[in-house]
Enzyme design. Structure first.
Site, PDB file in Angstrom:
ATOM      1  N   THR A 196       0.828  -1.173   0.115  1.00 39.56           N
ATOM      2  CA  THR A 196      -0.033   0.059  -0.082  1.00 39.56           C
ATOM      3  C   THR A 196       0.896   1.275   0.026  1.00 39.56           C
ATOM      4  O   THR A 196       2.132   1.076   0.271  1.00 39.56           O
ATOM      5  CB  THR A 196      -0.894   0.034   1.143  1.00 39.56           C
ATOM      6  OG1 THR A 196      -2.024  -0.766   1.313  1.00 39.56           O
ATOM      7  CG2 THR A 196      -1.438   1.320   1.661  1.00 39.56           C
ATOM      8  N   GLY A 226     -10.929  -3.079   2.061  1.00 42.35           N
ATOM      9  CA  GLY A 226      -9.578  -2.879   3.086  1.00 42.35           C
ATOM     10  C   GLY A 226      -9.935  -1.916   4.368  1.00 42.35           C
ATOM     11  O   GLY A 226     -10.908  -1.352   4.155  1.00 42.35           O
ATOM     12  N   THR A 246      -0.631   0.391   6.903  1.00 38.89           N
ATOM     13  CA  THR A 246      -0.325  -0.638   5.682  1.00 38.89           C
ATOM     14  C   THR A 246      -0.348  -1.850   6.630  1.00 38.89           C
ATOM     15  O   THR A 246       0.277  -1.864   7.578  1.00 38.89           O
ATOM     16  CB  THR A 246       0.983  -0.259   4.957  1.00 38.89           C
ATOM     17  OG1 THR A 246       1.215  -1.397   4.111  1.00 38.89           O
ATOM     18  CG2 THR A 246       2.212  -0.123   5.794  1.00 38.89           C
TER      19      THR A 246
HETATM   20  N1  ASP Z   1      -3.957  -2.478   4.209  1.00 44.20           N
HETATM   21  C1  ASP Z   1      -4.082  -2.796   2.635  1.00 44.20           C
HETATM   22  C2  ASP Z   1      -5.441  -3.677   2.849  1.00 44.20           C
HETATM   23  O1  ASP Z   1      -5.618  -4.584   3.469  1.00 44.20           O
HETATM   24  C3  ASP Z   1      -3.053  -3.764   2.212  1.00 44.20           C
HETATM   25  C4  ASP Z   1      -1.456  -3.410   2.437  1.00 44.20           C
HETATM   26  O2  ASP Z   1      -1.482  -2.487   3.326  1.00 44.20           O
HETATM   27  O3  ASP Z   1      -0.875  -4.012   2.348  1.00 44.20           O
HETATM   28  O4  ASP Z   1      -6.095  -3.369   1.520  1.00 44.20           O
END
Ligand code: ASP
Length: 328
Positions: A196, A226, A246
């Protein structure tokens, strides 16, 4: 004579109190960004490592220029996130991961800490820079959160660029998705789950802002939302702090993590670093997440309970860092 001296002194103070853009000088500005947290192998080839450092540096310089020139925290976080969205290395915009159907569905949010105004979008498939659409939702609509088709129609109404879904295709993410499809979703190693981008900033007027943008998690189910666009979970800013998260979105959401960090700091009086650490150790499990944050005094904190987080920061005191693992 006394009057003349007083006049001269006031004039000098006025002159030195203004910077080139005519803003009253505020001592601090600060910016932090992330490009995702997760299991990042230390064996990454040097050439790839360098590409990440360069991408982080380039995005950092974009936001740094905005803040140095007296621009707003909102502009700084939007521009920084756009730079990361346009870089295929990161899971947002151009380099977004694939859903279980082999497409890309993007989420993004932005928040203005000085007014609590916020804008968010989820499940968009054709918006080139989701963070810019999130900002349009904040400034040009009566609402905070748009999804799917409605969000895309709103993009057309507000002149935000749209592209074919295939614009987000990259070979690396495609191969990652193919590997992910061969495994049971629940057993996916975290390298498949995370990625992210986000930015937080304090500007010379003392205002805070946060922005986050993502392709979500590799092989996510059609329609999954998300933490990123959920205000208070993956993205939050108020007068105390600006936070971008993230990691494993479901875990970040359950703990309303970004808002909890800001509230914990406000209600207990601990430092931003301690508040972030509280959520990482007392609320989340090892391997779940990473956060970047900046508080109203310009203190930056970037912490994770994963092996790594692509991140960087720069401030008016002359500090500048770009890192991937704990100390490197
Ligand atoms: N938090 C993000 C999600 O769950 C993914 C990530 O940060 O890698 O969509």
């Amino acid at each position: 004579m006394k009057y003349l001296t007083a006049l001269f002194v006031s004039f000098t103070i006025l002159l030195f109190g203004l910077n080139q853009t005519g803003h009253a000088q505020h001592s601090n500005w600060a910016l932090a960004l992330h490009g995702g947290a997760g299991t990042i192998s230390q064996d990454l080839p040097d050439s790839i490592k360098q590409q990440y450092y360069d991408g982080l540096e380039a995005a950092l310089s974009v936001g740094e220029k905005v803040l140095k020139d007296g621009g707003s925290a909102l502009d700084a976080v939007e521009m920084t996130v756009r730079a990361l969205e346009d870089n295929p290395l990161f899971n947002a915009g151009r380099g977004a991961v694939y859903t279980s159907e082999g497409k890309h569905e993007l989420d993004a949010a932005i928040m203005d800490g000085s007014t609590l105004a916020a804008g968010a979008i989820t499940g968009v498939t054709t918006v080139k820079n989701p963070i810019t659409l999130a900002r349009k939702v904040m400034t040009d609509s009566r609402h905070i959160f748009f999804s799917g088709e409605g969000a895309e129609e709103f993009a057309d109404q507000t002149g935000v660029d749209r592209v074919e879904n295939s614009y987000f295709d990259t070979q690396r993410r495609y191969e990652q998705w193919q590997r992910a499809q061969e495994q049971s979703h629940l057993k996916l190693p975290s390298e498949f789950k995370y990625g992210t981008v986000g930015a937080v900033a304090l500007d010379q007027d003392g205002k805070l802002a946060a922005a986050t943008s993502t392709g979500g998690m590799t092989n996510k189910q059609f329609g999954r939302v998300g933490d990123v666009p959920i205000i208070g979970s993956g993205t939050f800013a108020n007068h105390v702090a600006a936070i971008s998260a993230t990691g494993w979105g479901e875990q970040i959401m359950r703990n309303v993590s970004a808002n909890t960090i800001a509230n914990y700091k406000e209600f207990t009086g601990v430092s931003l670093e301690e508040a972030m650490n509280f959520v990482l150790t007392e609320r989340l499990n090892p391997g779940d997440a990473g956060f970047i944050g900046v508080d109203s005094e310009g203190n930056i904190s970037m912490q994770m309970n994963t092996t790594g987080m692509f991140r960087g920061s720069v401030d008016s005191k002359g500090n500048r860092t770009v890192m991937i693992w704990q100390n490197e």
